[in-house]
Each structure stands twice: as C-alpha cells, then as structure tokens.
Design an enzyme around this catalytic site. Structure first.
Site, PDB file in Angstrom:
ATOM      1  N   PRO A   9     -30.974   0.618  19.604  1.00  6.25           N
ATOM      2  CG  PRO A   9     -31.507   0.462  17.226  1.00  6.25           C
ATOM      3  CD  PRO A   9     -31.444   1.478  18.638  1.00  6.25           C
ATOM      4  CG  ASN A  10     -28.347  -4.207  17.586  1.00  3.45           C
ATOM      5  OD1 ASN A  10     -29.060  -5.269  17.694  1.00  3.45           O
ATOM      6  ND2 ASN A  10     -28.840  -3.616  16.176  1.00  3.45           N
ATOM      7  NE  ARG A  17     -22.875  -7.952  17.531  1.00  8.78           N
ATOM      8  CZ  ARG A  17     -24.054  -7.224  17.057  1.00  8.78           C
ATOM      9  NH1 ARG A  17     -25.042  -7.067  17.868  1.00  8.78           N
ATOM     10  NH2 ARG A  17     -24.071  -6.699  15.967  1.00  8.78           N
ATOM     11  CE1 TYR A  22     -20.550   0.624  16.550  1.00 16.78           C
ATOM     12  CE2 TYR A  22     -20.389  -1.734  15.899  1.00 16.78           C
ATOM     13  CZ  TYR A  22     -20.914  -0.154  15.705  1.00 16.78           C
ATOM     14  OH  TYR A  22     -21.485   0.107  14.721  1.00 16.78           O
ATOM     15  CG  ASN A  74     -25.114   5.574  20.156  1.00 14.82           C
ATOM     16  OD1 ASN A  74     -25.638   5.583  18.897  1.00 14.82           O
ATOM     17  ND2 ASN A  74     -23.856   4.832  20.194  1.00 14.82           N
ATOM     18  CB  ALA A  77     -29.441   1.110  13.248  1.00 18.27           C
ATOM     19  CG  HIS A  80     -27.872   5.864  10.219  1.00 17.22           C
ATOM     20  ND1 HIS A  80     -27.145   6.957  10.228  1.00 17.22           N
ATOM     21  CD2 HIS A  80     -27.301   5.057  10.819  1.00 17.22           C
ATOM     22  CE1 HIS A  80     -25.985   6.687  11.130  1.00 17.22           C
ATOM     23  NE2 HIS A  80     -26.234   5.382  11.214  1.00 17.22           N
ATOM     24  CG  ASP A  87     -41.576  14.318  13.987  1.00 19.19           C
ATOM     25  OD1 ASP A  87     -40.805  15.073  13.210  1.00 19.19           O
ATOM     26  OD2 ASP A  87     -42.296  13.368  13.494  1.00 19.19           O
ATOM     27  CD  GLU A  98     -26.820  12.244  15.817  1.00 17.69           C
ATOM     28  OE1 GLU A  98     -27.144  13.508  15.587  1.00 17.69           O
ATOM     29  OE2 GLU A  98     -26.294  11.551  15.177  1.00 17.69           O
ATOM     30  CG  HIS A 100     -23.106   8.315  16.092  1.00 23.54           C
ATOM     31  ND1 HIS A 100     -24.091   7.525  16.116  1.00 23.54           N
ATOM     32  CD2 HIS A 100     -23.377   9.652  15.415  1.00 23.54           C
ATOM     33  CE1 HIS A 100     -25.279   8.273  15.745  1.00 23.54           C
ATOM     34  NE2 HIS A 100     -24.873   9.358  15.529  1.00 23.54           N
ATOM     35  CB  ILE A 101     -19.084   3.954  19.713  1.00 23.78           C
ATOM     36  CG1 ILE A 101     -20.040   3.890  20.854  1.00 23.78           C
ATOM     37  CG2 ILE A 101     -17.685   3.235  19.877  1.00 23.78           C
ATOM     38  CD1 ILE A 101     -20.422   2.847  21.297  1.00 23.78           C
ATOM     39  CB  SER A 102     -18.061   3.805  14.539  1.00 24.46           C
ATOM     40  OG  SER A 102     -19.433   4.058  14.259  1.00 24.46           O
ATOM     41  NE  ARG A 107     -19.207   1.769  10.686  1.00 22.06           N
ATOM     42  CZ  ARG A 107     -19.840   1.262  11.677  1.00 22.06           C
ATOM     43  NH1 ARG A 107     -20.389   1.786  12.526  1.00 22.06           N
ATOM     44  NH2 ARG A 107     -20.413   0.073  11.402  1.00 22.06           N
ATOM     45  NE  ARG A 111     -22.673   1.723   9.618  1.00 21.02           N
ATOM     46  CZ  ARG A 111     -23.453   0.670  10.088  1.00 21.02           C
ATOM     47  NH1 ARG A 111     -24.240   1.372  11.272  1.00 21.02           N
ATOM     48  NH2 ARG A 111     -23.499  -0.482   9.615  1.00 21.02           N
TER      49      ARG A 111
HETATM   50  O1  CA2 Z   1     -21.215   4.233  16.082  1.00 16.85           O
HETATM   51  C1  CA2 Z   1     -22.119   4.286  16.715  1.00 16.85           C
HETATM   52  O2  CA2 Z   1     -22.402   4.582  18.103  1.00 16.85           O
HETATM   53  C2  CA2 Z   1     -23.479   3.737  16.050  1.00 16.85           C
HETATM   54  O3  CA2 Z   1     -24.535   4.583  16.377  1.00 16.85           O
HETATM   55  C3  CA2 Z   1     -23.711   2.446  16.497  1.00 16.85           C
HETATM   56  C4  CA2 Z   1     -24.866   1.806  15.456  1.00 16.85           C
HETATM   57  C5  CA2 Z   1     -24.683   2.158  13.906  1.00 16.85           C
HETATM   58  O4  CA2 Z   1     -25.849   1.508  13.425  1.00 16.85           O
HETATM   59  C6  CA2 Z   1     -24.592   3.522  13.766  1.00 16.85           C
HETATM   60  O5  CA2 Z   1     -24.404   3.730  12.621  1.00 16.85           O
HETATM   61  C7  CA2 Z   1     -23.331   4.019  14.456  1.00 16.85           C
HETATM   62  C8  CA2 Z   1     -24.879   0.356  15.650  1.00 16.85           C
HETATM   63  C9  CA2 Z   1     -24.691  -0.147  17.189  1.00 16.85           C
HETATM   64  C10 CA2 Z   1     -24.510  -1.591  17.270  1.00 16.85           C
HETATM   65  O6  CA2 Z   1     -23.995  -2.047  18.441  1.00 16.85           O
HETATM   66  C11 CA2 Z   1     -23.394  -3.115  18.156  1.00 16.85           C
HETATM   67  C12 CA2 Z   1     -22.898  -3.157  19.577  1.00 16.85           C
HETATM   68  C13 CA2 Z   1     -21.848  -4.013  19.883  1.00 16.85           C
HETATM   69  C14 CA2 Z   1     -21.252  -4.505  18.958  1.00 16.85           C
HETATM   70  C15 CA2 Z   1     -21.552  -4.482  17.550  1.00 16.85           C
HETATM   71  C16 CA2 Z   1     -22.734  -3.623  17.539  1.00 16.85           C
END
Ligand code: CA2
Length: 146
Positions: A9-10, A17, A22, A74, A77, A80, A87, A98, A100-102, A107, A111
């Site tokens: 998601p997202n 953003r 990111y 990836n 969210a 978590h 499953d 797995e 994660h960008i961040s 954080r 997370r």
């Molecule tokens: O660091 C990552 O890749 C995360 O999986 C990104 C998720 C976050 O919930 C995880 O804790 C760590 C959030 C993705 C939000 O996506 C965005 C994309 C562009 C700008 C802002 C948020």
C-alpha cells in the site's frame, strides 16, 4: 526463470511524497530497473502493486503455480500488521526477500516488528530504492547457482 516483485500500500505514490524518507524515484522507475537487471541475467520479472491486503494474498496464491521462483516484496505498512500475508507465503511455498526503502529500525517502534522477516531469506532496510536492486542482485546469484 521468473521473479515476482510485489509492492504494498501507498508505494504507487513513491517519488511524489515525503522525499526526505523515500527519495524521488518512482515505482515505475524501480520496476523498470529491477526488470532490466533480470533481463540482463535472463530472468523475467513480473511486477505487482496493490493497496489491498487480499489482492496481495491472492497474487501469492497464484505464485504457487505460475512458475514464480522467488519473490521480492516491500509489503509497506502490511509488514507490521498482516498475519494474512505471512500465511499466504506459507501457502505459496516460494522463497522471498523483504525490502524496505527506509530504515524501519530507526523509525517509530511500531515499524520495528515485521510479520514476515523471520520467514524471509533476507531483509534489506534503509538503502533507499537501491535496496530493490541489491535484493535482485542476490536473487540473480541464487537462481543462477541453481
Ligand atoms: O520503508 C519502507 O519501504 C516501508 O515499507 C514503507 C511503508 C511503511 O509503512 C513501512 O513502515 C516502511 C510506507 C509506504 C508509504 O509509501 C509512501 C510512498 C511515497 C511517499 C510516502 C509514502
């Protein structure tokens, strides 16, 4: 040989953003880059992004029989929160990394826990979008070794 790249998601809004967390690379850039890496190694990369937990579960079910040999995910969210995706990996019986960008460990405490990490072959966190390519380098090495 076939690799499935899943983004949760997202992540479809990547590059638009919160660039301080990111970066400014878009998801289309990431997918093109991982696909190019695969192509150079003779590995097909299928890309899938969804904001819906059930859609990711169903894509993992399909991966059991569609020739997928490795998944790079990836989960966003859902990392978590999702016992369902955990499953589904059990049911799919396909190895995964797995990404994660961040650096999720630097954080908020919520997370720091992942429902997937203990089942993953490996975990990348904090290397920006380069983390997808680093994971793909590992997967190419693993699949090329047979
Ligand atoms: O660091 C990552 O890749 C995360 O999986 C990104 C998720 C976050 O919930 C995880 O804790 C760590 C959030 C993705 C939000 O996506 C965005 C994309 C562009 C700008 C802002 C948020």
């Amino acid at each position: 040989m076939s690799v499935l790249l899943i983004n949760g998601p997202n992540l479809n809004t990547l590059g638009t953003r919160e660039p301080e967390i990111y970066g400014s690379t878009t998801l289309a850039d990431v997918e093109a880059s991982v696909r190019a890496q695969g192509e150079a190694a003779g590995i097909e990369v299928a890309c899938f992004q969804s904001n819906f937990e059930g859609a990711i579960v169903e894509r993992l079910h399909a991966a059991r029989t569609d020739g997928t040999q490795f998944v790079i995910i990836n989960p966003g969210a859902f990392t978590h929160t999702s016992v369902a995706i955990r499953d589904a990996f059990g049911a799919a019986d396909v190895p995964f990394c797995e990404v994660h960008i961040s650096n999720v460990h630097a954080r908020e405490p919520f997370r720091h826990h992942s429902y997937l990490s203990d089942k993953a072959v490996g975990v990348m966190a904090g290397f920006g979008t380069l983390g997808y390519n680093l994971a793909m380098t590992f997967v190419i090495d693993r699949l090329s070794a047979g």
